[in-house]
Design an enzyme around this catalytic site. Structure first.
Site, short mmCIF file in Angstrom:
data_model
loop_
_atom_site.label_atom_id
_atom_site.label_comp_id
_atom_site.label_asym_id
_atom_site.label_seq_id
_atom_site.Cartn_x
_atom_site.Cartn_y
_atom_site.Cartn_z
N ASN A 40 28.18 36.07 38.21
CA ASN A 40 27.45 34.99 38.89
C ASN A 40 25.94 35.23 38.86
O ASN A 40 25.20 34.67 39.67
CB ASN A 40 27.91 34.88 40.34
N HIS A 68 34.37 33.54 36.07
CA HIS A 68 33.24 32.68 35.73
C HIS A 68 32.52 33.12 34.46
O HIS A 68 31.44 32.61 34.17
CB HIS A 68 32.24 32.64 36.88
N HIS A 151 38.96 42.12 39.49
CA HIS A 151 38.32 40.89 39.99
C HIS A 151 39.43 39.96 40.44
O HIS A 151 40.08 39.28 39.62
CB HIS A 151 37.50 40.27 38.86
N HIS A 176 34.96 39.86 43.50
CA HIS A 176 35.31 38.44 43.52
C HIS A 176 35.15 37.76 44.87
O HIS A 176 34.66 36.64 44.92
CB HIS A 176 36.74 38.19 43.01
N HIS A 178 33.17 38.50 47.39
CA HIS A 178 31.79 38.58 47.88
C HIS A 178 31.69 39.10 49.32
O HIS A 178 30.62 39.04 49.92
CB HIS A 178 31.07 37.22 47.79
#
Length: 261
Positions: A40, A68, A151, A176, A178
């Site tokens: 990210n 992502h 993740h 993943h 956060h």
């Protein structure tokens, strides 16, 4: 040896805090190697060549990723050229890039890094357990020092992978969500474990995004553009002390450091 694992980097605030704080952390913990999850890092979703080069210039040695990884179009070609960027190993055959790699510290010590996605509440990829084990078997021919970035959404899946690889790797570290967890430990056979390393970015937010954007989405169910927040920027992760001969973890220490402007 000492290894720093940095939790999910979110946007320019996450990159800035690494630039400012990593030199001090390197001295404080006498770091030999730095791994960071950067899926990210570019605008809050995905990664680009410019952003990855920036993070490497700050002193990060390897970048892991997750679901992502394909958000920025240019990554499809760039990830084939840049071996220091990993995508989850359990994407099907034919996906660009690689899911694990063998790297060296400045002193020439070999370090294996594996990136794998979970499947619970996430896109159905190949089995993370089987693919991780295959990578461990390949890397263990070259080194005892192997770090795994799992993740994943479900804590149970992360915990299970930790037990599955206990004694075969130095550490299984989650990314993943956060949100940093407080369950760091050394498992029975010597592998360090942490369910989630946390987020490197703006903490006065909803997992890195502006609070008002996310609230509008929850309250109205209408699609809203999620912008990266900017307040209370922190670096979260974990420092591992690893026995170079055995590959066993001596200790794991969670870190939470705030950028003071």
């Amino acid at each position: 040896m000492n290894i720093l694992f940095i939790g999910d980097i979110v946007g320019s605030p996450g990159r800035q805090v690494i630039k400012e704080l990593l030199p001090g952390l390197r001295k404080e913990f006498n770091l030999n190697f730095v791994i960071a999850n950067a899926e990210n890092a570019a605008g809050g979703s995905g990664i680009t060549a410019r952003v990855s080069d920036e993070l490497f210039s700050f002193g990060v040695d390897v970048l892991t990723s997750g679901d992502h990884i394909w958000k920025k179009k240019e990554i499809f070609e760039f990830i084939e050229q840049e071996e220091r960027i990993l995508r989850p190993i359990n994407f099907p055959a034919g996906a660009p890039g690689r899911g694990f790699g063998l790297f060296k510290t400045k002193d020439g010590v070999k370090v294996g890094v594996i990136n794998v996605n979970g499947r619970v509440f996430m896109e159905a990829l190949e089995c993370p357990f089987k693919r991780s084990k295959e990578a461990v078997e390949a890397l263990s021919k070259e080194t005892n020092i192997i770090i795994v970035d799992i993740h994943a959404e479900a804590t149970s899946e992360k915990v299970a992978l930790g037990w599955y690889l206990d004694g075969k790797v130095c550490a299984v570290l989650g990314t993943h969500t956060h949100i940093q967890t407080a369950d760091e430990k050394i498992l029975f056979q010597g592998s360090a474990y942490l369910t989630d390393a946390g987020m490197t970015g703006p903490y006065d937010s909803v997992i890195g995004r502006r609070v008002e954007n996310v609230l509008e989405r929850f309250l109205t169910a209408v699609p809203v553009r999620f912008e990266v927040a900017s307040e209370n920027v922190q670096l979260h992760g974990a420092v591992l002390d690893v026995d170079e001969k055995t590959g066993k973890a001596r200790s794991i220490v969670r870190i939470q450091r705030k950028l003071i402007i």
